[in-house]
Design an enzyme around this catalytic site. Structure first.
Site, PDB file in Angstrom:
ATOM      1  N   LYS A  16       6.043   1.221  -2.053  1.00 13.08           N
ATOM      2  CA  LYS A  16       5.742   1.592  -0.662  1.00 13.08           C
ATOM      3  C   LYS A  16       6.283   3.001  -0.433  1.00 13.08           C
ATOM      4  O   LYS A  16       7.373   3.195   0.131  1.00 13.08           O
ATOM      5  CB  LYS A  16       6.399   0.560   0.268  1.00 13.08           C
ATOM      6  CG  LYS A  16       5.723   0.398   1.590  1.00 13.08           C
ATOM      7  CD  LYS A  16       6.196  -0.866   2.280  1.00 13.08           C
ATOM      8  CE  LYS A  16       5.884  -0.843   3.758  1.00 13.08           C
ATOM      9  NZ  LYS A  16       4.486  -0.602   4.102  1.00 13.08           N
TER      10      LYS A  16
HETATM   11  N1  PY5 Z   1      -0.676  -2.968   2.340  1.00 11.00           N
HETATM   12  C1  PY5 Z   1      -0.151  -1.825   2.830  1.00 11.00           C
HETATM   13  C2  PY5 Z   1      -0.737  -0.547   2.401  1.00 11.00           C
HETATM   14  C3  PY5 Z   1       0.932  -1.878   3.711  1.00 11.00           C
HETATM   15  O1  PY5 Z   1       1.450  -0.738   4.169  1.00 11.00           O
HETATM   16  C4  PY5 Z   1       1.455  -3.122   4.103  1.00 11.00           C
HETATM   17  C5  PY5 Z   1       2.614  -3.216   5.044  1.00 11.00           C
HETATM   18  C6  PY5 Z   1       0.868  -4.287   3.571  1.00 11.00           C
HETATM   19  C7  PY5 Z   1      -0.186  -4.168   2.685  1.00 11.00           C
HETATM   20  C8  PY5 Z   1       1.401  -5.658   3.883  1.00 11.00           C
HETATM   21  O2  PY5 Z   1       2.627  -5.845   3.246  1.00 11.00           O
HETATM   22  P1  PY5 Z   1       3.724  -6.826   3.845  1.00 11.00           P
HETATM   23  O3  PY5 Z   1       3.028  -8.102   4.075  1.00 11.00           O
HETATM   24  O4  PY5 Z   1       4.730  -6.936   2.775  1.00 11.00           O
HETATM   25  O5  PY5 Z   1       4.229  -6.229   5.086  1.00 11.00           O
HETATM   26  N2  PY5 Z   1       2.706  -2.179   5.980  1.00 11.00           N
HETATM   27  C9  PY5 Z   1       3.824  -1.994   6.854  1.00 11.00           C
HETATM   28  C10 PY5 Z   1       4.073  -3.173   7.751  1.00 11.00           C
HETATM   29  O6  PY5 Z   1       5.188  -3.291   8.247  1.00 11.00           O
HETATM   30  C11 PY5 Z   1       3.629  -0.801   7.741  1.00 11.00           C
HETATM   31  C12 PY5 Z   1       3.278   0.454   7.069  1.00 11.00           C
HETATM   32  C13 PY5 Z   1       3.113   1.595   8.005  1.00 11.00           C
HETATM   33  O7  PY5 Z   1       3.175  -3.978   7.974  1.00 11.00           O
END
Ligand code: PY5
Length: 305
Positions: free
Chosen positions: A155
């Protein structure tokens, strides 16, 4: 409101958690981060942090890819975060943002020989992508960053330019969100969320080798769909036009939680509303994250004694 941050090894007032314009991460995006949610359970008067340890384990994997070394393991980072939340005294839903980054000041693109730093702050937070029925989505003209360019499984701060390009293009085209394809033209994910389709009674989602973030909500949805709904879940490569052929589709992520998709490239998904499987997962996920399902309480870390 945010009062404090953990910054350079100590809890400081948020106004003191500042970086120089000359710092490496500002100039080159050389950092990685997490997004974690805390859910207030009013009956229990408790704030539960959802899958805290898994988020820090992922942060440490992202950091390893960027050659960032932190003086803490996942358990210590979790303890720092719980202490921060107690200092803030939040009694409502929150979003937690840890960052690990190259903090050195000066010029020169590289990963080695730089000072690594860790910071975390939190803020009250509601819905990220509000919806009444399904959201409108467009397939982006931008492609997902590929593993040998900027790895999506980490990330990485700088990689979110890719997400921002896709999100704003979608917004300018009248959509709520984007779906981004891989360089080879297969479905990867949304700008900041993973994606699931329901096809013929099966949930399908791209595998982790398709330039996606290995989402913790994705993992949660897979477990809930299999174990609670008895649905088969298949991780496989997905063609673009399968998006148009799906019976249901939804995004999932920490920020968006679970959001139904009503329309993709102006083609209705199902009846445009919230499909029955998506509806059940939204309900179940909402109960699980608030610590209301005893079987999944181990995913919920209480903040207060
Ligand atoms: N894919 C991307 C590109 C992401 O940034 C996120 C999470 C996910 C998938 C989902 O991952 P998880 O379920 O582990 O959260 N994005 C962050 C969030 O807090 C924010 C990024 C700006 O949802």
């Amino acid at each position: 409101m945010t009062q404090f941050a953990f910054f350079r090894g100590a809890f400081v007032p948020i106004a003191e958690a500042r970086l120089s314009i000359t710092s490496h991460v500002v100039n080159y995006g050389t950092g990685c981060f997490e997004g974690i949610r805390g859910y207030w359970n009013a009956e229990a008067e408790q704030l539960y942090v959802f899958r805290l340890r898994e988020h820090y384990e992922r942060l440490l994997r992202s950091a390893k890819i960027l050659l960032i070394e932190l003086p803490h393991d996942a358990a210590e980072l979790s303890q720092i975060t719980l202490e921060l939340l107690r200092k803030e005294g939040f009694r409502g839903d929150v979003y937690i943002r840890p960052l690990a980054y190259k903090g050195s000041e000066g010029i020169g693109v590289r990963l080695h020989g730089l000072r690594d730093e860790f910071a975390v702050f939190a803020l009250p937070f509601g819905q990220y992508l509000p919806f009444e029925s399904g959201v409108k989505v467009g397939v982006s003209s931008w492609r997902r960053v590929s593993d040998n360019a900027i790895p999506a499984r980490a990330k990485i701060t700088g990689a979110y330019v890719n997400s921002a390009l896709a999100k704003t293009e979608a917004h300018l085209n009248g959509f709520d969100e984007a779906i981004v394809l891989t360089e080879s033209g297969h479905v990867a994910e949304g700008s900041a969320e993973n994606l699931f389709l329901l096809r013929g009674g099966e949930l399908v989602t791209p595998p982790v080798s398709e330039d996606i973030l290995e989402g913790i909500t994705r993992d949660t949805v897979i477990a809930l769909a299999r174990d609670e709904l008895g649905l088969p879940v298949v991780e496989r490569r997905i063609d673009r036009t399968e998006l148009y052929a799906a019976d249901e589709a939804f995004f999932c992520g920490t920020g968006v939680e679970i959001v139904p998709i009503g329309e993709i490239d102006r083609r209705p998904v199902g009846n445009r509303g919230i499909g029955p499987v998506t509806q059940r997962l939204i309900q179940l996920y909402g109960d699980v994250v608030r610590g209301r399902v005893s079987r999944y309480l181990s995913w919920c870390t209480p903040v207060y004694p």
